[in-house]
Design a protein around this motif. Structure first.
Motif, PDB file in Angstrom:
ATOM      1  N   THR A 106       0.818  -1.202   0.000  1.00  0.00           N
ATOM      2  CA  THR A 106       0.000   0.000   0.000  1.00  0.00           C
ATOM      3  C   THR A 106       0.858   1.261   0.000  1.00  0.00           C
ATOM      4  OG1 THR A 106      -1.799  -1.114   1.162  1.00  0.00           O
ATOM      5  CG2 THR A 106      -1.769   1.293   1.252  1.00  0.00           C
ATOM      6  N   PRO A 156      -2.741  -0.927  -4.551  1.00  0.00           N
ATOM      7  CA  PRO A 156      -3.427  -0.420  -3.345  1.00  0.00           C
ATOM      8  C   PRO A 156      -2.884   0.928  -2.885  1.00  0.00           C
ATOM      9  CG  PRO A 156      -1.865  -2.151  -2.763  1.00  0.00           C
ATOM     10  CD  PRO A 156      -1.908  -2.110  -4.263  1.00  0.00           C
ATOM     11  N   LYS A 197      -3.146  -6.682  -2.865  1.00  0.00           N
ATOM     12  CA  LYS A 197      -1.963  -6.395  -3.668  1.00  0.00           C
ATOM     13  C   LYS A 197      -1.721  -7.466  -4.728  1.00  0.00           C
ATOM     14  CE  LYS A 197       0.990  -8.328  -0.026  1.00  0.00           C
ATOM     15  NZ  LYS A 197       2.118  -8.059   0.904  1.00  0.00           N
TER      16      LYS A 197
END
Length: 371
Positions: free
Chosen positions: A141, A174, A355
């Motif tokens: 992320t 993400p 992911k």
């Protein structure tokens, strides 16, 4: 209390204060020399300045062309490994912003320079595509807005944050966003697509519900009512929203914890977090100046509670405690927050972003495909 007296003396010195009319709508009340500068600058009245000739402090946007755009993080108390900051400095002008001291790296002040001299990175999306194509790139992320707000006013013109989101959306990457701006709703078209694939979270910072206090603390950010409306719009679009009660400032907004969480939950927030006021480097002096200007009767009390939570210091950078503090006051804040969040059903589930969908951007070759 020597620091408090020094703050009062500074604010009484005409050479230190910036003219009231010029800094109207700004958060900082002073513009001290950057901590890395070899010389200290001091202004003085030579009798030639005429008050009506002094223009308001303008916002200057400086184009920056970095070679890379993804920043790596190795701090163990930060929940992300990578971040992107489309801008340096922030026009919102939040008096308490922990990122203010970073302007010293540009040879500028953490005071008014931080909110009037904004560095923009128009080539961010191009750099991002290049970095995502790297053979050894591993998706985790990416946090946007971890340092300065990605939806500050200049984003309306430059649209750098939107261009970054367009790249991440195409790559199924993400992303987590932190902002206190209603401008994030402009990008609901992209964010809702990413939310359908569990690729995005948005955190809205709500520091107070009092519009007068908000105007003093964060003069160019969205009003508290607009931030709650932003939570509602994002939630209704299916985008996971959390709320950050950050920072909690002793004796200024600490009494609002429960009310902020309640209003946020009613607006659709699913998660919440908090951070106790952090004052790294010269930010401690800027906050003293701000308190002398707006709440002089609370200056001593604010720093007494803060020092109690920071081991007797204005700030402690210890990784394990810098976000929440230590001691009785910090413990009370933590229990109040946890109790209110539990009662409202917040933080019941931690939405993990995917992911495994990541696909590196295709490299532009300039050659058309046969199929």
């Amino acid at each position: 209390m020597e620091a408090a007296e020094a703050a009062r003396r500074r604010m009484d010195d005409p050479s230190y204060r910036v003219e009231m009319d010029r800094r109207r709508g700004r958060g900082a009340v002073s513009n001290p020399t950057g901590r890395y500068e070899p010389a200290q600058r001091e202004s003085f009245d030579d009798g030639w300045d005429i008050e009506e000739d002094l223009p308001p402090l303008p916002t200057e946007v400086i184009i920056e062309k970095p070679r890379t755009i993804i920043t790596r993080n190795d701090s163990p108390d930060i929940l992300f490994e990578k971040s992107i900051n489309p801008y340096r400095g922030c026009e919102h002008g939040c008096s308490y912003c922990f990122a203010r001291p970073t302007h010293a790296y540009q040879g500028l002040s953490s005071g008014l320079d931080f909110e009037t001299k904004i560095f923009a990175k128009p080539n961010a999306a191009e750099l991002l595509e290049k970095e995502l194509r790297a053979p050894n790139y591993q998706p985790t992320t990416i946090a946007i807005g971890a340092n300065t707000d990605p939806y500050q006013p200049v984003e309306r013109k430059f649209r750098i944050t939107r261009s970054i989101l367009e790249v991440l959306n195409r790559a199924n990457h993400p992303v987590g966003i932190v902002t206190k701006s209603a401008l994030v709703t402009r990008d609901i078209d992209i964010l809702s697509q990413m939310a359908d694939r569990h690729l995005v979270k948005v955190a809205i910072s709500i520091t107070t519900l009092d519009p007068k206090l908000a105007r003093r603390m964060e003069p160019r950010a969205a009003t508290p009512a607009r931030r709650l409306e932003t939570v509602r719009k994002l939630s209704e679009a299916g985008i996971p929203v959390s709320v950050l009660v950050a920072p909690i400032i002793p004796a200024i907004n600490d009494h609002e914890i429960e009310a902020i969480l309640k209003e946020s939950q009613m607006a659709g927030a699913q998660e919440a977090g908090y951070v106790l006021l952090r004052l790294p480097h010269d930010l401690k002096d800027l906050m003293r100046d701000w308190l002398v200007e707006h709440y002089p009767d609370k200056l001593k009390h604010v720093f007494s509670l803060l020092q109690e939570a920071r081991g007797g210091k204005d700030y402690d950078s210890e990784w394990s405690t810098r976000q929440s503090g230590v001691g009785p006051y910090a413990w009370m804040i933590g229990r109040r927050f946890e109790t209110a969040a539990e009662r409202l059903g917040l933080n019941k589930r931690n939405l993990s972003l995917r992911k495994d969908l990541f696909k590196a951007p295709a490299k532009e070759t300039g050659q058309l495909s046969l199929f």
